[in-house]
Design a protein around this motif. Structure first.
Motif, PDB file in Angstrom:
ATOM      1  N   GLY A  14       0.835  -1.439  -0.457  1.00  0.00           N
ATOM      2  CA  GLY A  14      -0.054   0.083   0.028  1.00  0.00           C
ATOM      3  C   GLY A  14       0.464   1.133   0.277  1.00  0.00           C
ATOM      4  N   ASP A  15       2.598   0.809   0.210  1.00  0.00           N
ATOM      5  CA  ASP A  15       2.763   2.004   0.351  1.00  0.00           C
ATOM      6  C   ASP A  15       4.182   2.214  -0.810  1.00  0.00           C
ATOM      7  OD1 ASP A  15       4.224   4.863   1.485  1.00  0.00           O
ATOM      8  OD2 ASP A  15       2.792   4.921   3.650  1.00  0.00           O
TER       9      ASP A  15
ATOM     10  N   THR B 138       2.569  -4.551 -10.386  1.00  0.00           N
ATOM     11  CA  THR B 138       1.448  -5.427 -12.059  1.00  0.00           C
ATOM     12  C   THR B 138       1.944  -4.501 -13.520  1.00  0.00           C
ATOM     13  OG1 THR B 138       0.260  -5.267 -10.110  1.00  0.00           O
ATOM     14  CG2 THR B 138      -0.726  -5.290 -11.977  1.00  0.00           C
TER      15      THR B 138
HETATM   16  P1  ADP Z   1       5.082   2.344  -7.149  1.00  0.00           P
HETATM   17  O1  ADP Z   1       4.169   3.006  -8.114  1.00  0.00           O
HETATM   18  O2  ADP Z   1       4.706   3.257  -5.859  1.00  0.00           O
HETATM   19  O3  ADP Z   1       6.172   1.682  -7.241  1.00  0.00           O
HETATM   20  P2  ADP Z   1       2.233   0.394  -7.380  1.00  0.00           P
HETATM   21  O4  ADP Z   1       1.229   1.736  -7.594  1.00  0.00           O
HETATM   22  O5  ADP Z   1       3.024  -0.497  -8.316  1.00  0.00           O
HETATM   23  O6  ADP Z   1       3.448   1.853  -5.851  1.00  0.00           O
HETATM   24  O7  ADP Z   1       1.878  -0.343  -6.313  1.00  0.00           O
HETATM   25  C1  ADP Z   1       0.725   0.064  -4.911  1.00  0.00           C
HETATM   26  C2  ADP Z   1       1.090  -0.693  -4.100  1.00  0.00           C
HETATM   27  O8  ADP Z   1       0.990  -2.751  -3.817  1.00  0.00           O
HETATM   28  C3  ADP Z   1       2.380  -0.874  -2.688  1.00  0.00           C
HETATM   29  O9  ADP Z   1       2.126  -1.649  -1.751  1.00  0.00           O
HETATM   30  C4  ADP Z   1       2.773  -2.237  -3.918  1.00  0.00           C
HETATM   31  O10 ADP Z   1       3.742  -2.792  -3.485  1.00  0.00           O
HETATM   32  C5  ADP Z   1       1.978  -3.281  -4.163  1.00  0.00           C
HETATM   33  N1  ADP Z   1       1.765  -4.192  -5.206  1.00  0.00           N
HETATM   34  C6  ADP Z   1       1.711  -4.105  -6.701  1.00  0.00           C
HETATM   35  N2  ADP Z   1       1.652  -4.902  -7.311  1.00  0.00           N
HETATM   36  C7  ADP Z   1       1.602  -5.761  -6.792  1.00  0.00           C
HETATM   37  C8  ADP Z   1       0.884  -7.247  -6.966  1.00  0.00           C
HETATM   38  N3  ADP Z   1       1.575  -8.068  -8.001  1.00  0.00           N
HETATM   39  N4  ADP Z   1       1.583  -8.060  -5.777  1.00  0.00           N
HETATM   40  C9  ADP Z   1       1.476  -7.852  -4.517  1.00  0.00           C
HETATM   41  N5  ADP Z   1       1.952  -6.398  -4.067  1.00  0.00           N
HETATM   42  C10 ADP Z   1       1.843  -5.504  -5.402  1.00  0.00           C
END
Ligand code: ADP
Ligand code: MG
Length: 322
Positions: free
Chosen positions: A28-29, A123
């Motif tokens: 989430g962060d 993702t």
């Molecule tokens: P950022 O843009 O800061 O890298 P993201 O928008 O990609 O963050 O992801 C938001 C949050 O969701 C982050 O805490 C990230 O670690 C988590 N996250 C993203 N994709 C996945 C996934 N496939 N499984 C678990 N957590 C995820």
């Protein structure tokens, strides 16, 4: 479904994704936060699995998830680390809800089995691939390394070998076997069981260790090279599961020696520790011993004769033994 809804629905909501233990802050962060107990080191390992290269596409998404996490967690077992958590970078051609629900269920099941919390990830859209990074903890200086094997140590393996290799032609649809046997072999391929408890028990006892991912002979070669020793493996001592023994002996042995994907721990052990360990881990087998000499793996017949190693010479020693 946008990226954020996907993450929330399938991953952040999973029971394995809740903070706790060493995970002070999870999904989430911008980063997750881990708190390590004083005097412990962080063990980190990453693995990428690409569709069509490391797994057939299409395949069962729940099994794919279980395999991916089992394979990656096995590196923690090999270092004697206690699991903390993992990140999941997922590249998907499309965001199919059924596929994602099954995949997330498999991730959750394996995460709970191995004591790992999902702490973050990424993702993206593209050809299907997964990158998992696992984090564990180990008392400073106590991690099991590949480099400590000494002449006089025993060479041991944490259990039977070859089942996953025997499953590969079934996974690829190149062979059929009776349903019951196929099911057992396929489970060892799709649901590898990293030897996490054994790895932790080996801390302070084993002189070197790794997990067998590329086949016994190849991985034994890594210990031999890192430690600068000769590893002698007696062919007659290589443990085959009762399931595998239903296959032709030559095929079973070839899988056990050269097939990959077993994820058993291979380790060297001063002989005085063997009895205690075997009392607790009866499936543990002694394969041979460590000798002084130049980094090398030798395969030996019962009479001590050195055997040629597969793939090239395999047939000859297979015939010799029968
Ligand atoms: P950022 O843009 O800061 O890298 P993201 O928008 O990609 O963050 O992801 C938001 C949050 O969701 C982050 O805490 C990230 O670690 C988590 N996250 C993203 N994709 C996945 C996934 N496939 N499984 C678990 N957590 C995820
Ligand atoms: Mg991102």
């Amino acid at each position: 479904m946008d990226e954020f809804e996907l993450i929330r629905r399938f991953f952040a909501a999973a029971s394995c994704a809740q903070a706790g233990g060493e995970v002070a802050l999870g999904i989430g962060d911008d980063c997750a936060l881990l708190t390590l107990p004083a005097g412990e080191q962080l063990a980190v390992s990453t693995d990428t699995l690409v569709a069509g290269v490391h797994f057939p596409d299409p395949c069962d998404p729940s099994l794919l998830a279980q395999r991916a996490l089992g394979v990656t967690a096995s590196d923690l077992a090999a270092m004697g680390a206690t699991p903390i958590g993992f990140t999941l970078a997922l590249t998907l051609p499309q965001a199919g809800a059924d596929w994602l629900a099954a995949f997330a269920e498999g991730i959750n099941q394996a995460a709970e089995r191995h004591g790992l919390r999902l702490i973050g990830g990424d993702t993206t859209r593209g050809p299907l691939s997964l990158t998992l990074t696992v984090f564990g903890r180990v008392p400073a200086g106590a991690a099991l390394r590949r480099s400590g094997a000494r002449p006089g140590d025993l060479l041991c393996v944490g259990g039977s070998l070859g089942d996953a290799a025997a499953a590969l032609p079934l996974v690829l649809g190149q062979q059929q076997l009776p349903a019951e046997l196929a099911e057992l072999l396929l489970a060892s391929y799709w649901q590898p069981q990293p030897q996490l408890a054994l790895g932790q028990a080996l801390r302070g006892l084993a002189s070197a260790a790794l997990d067998i991912s590329d086949g016994l002979l190849a991985d034994a070669g890594h210990i031999a090279a890192s430690s600068g020793v000769v590893l002698c493996i007696e062919l007659a001592r290589v443990p085959l599961s009762p399931d595998l023994q239903q296959l032709p002996r030559e095929q079973a042995l070839r899988g056990a020696l050269s097939g990959g994907d077993d994820y058993r721990l291979l380790f060297t052990l001063p002989p005085e520790h063997l009895a205690d360990l075997q009392a607790q881990w009866p499936e543990l087998a002694v394969l041979g011993r460590v000798e002084a000499g130049c980094a090398e793996v030798r395969l030996l017949a019962e009479d001590g004769r050195e055997l040629p190693q597969p793939p090239g010479g395999y047939q000859h020693f297979g015939q010799d033994r029968d």
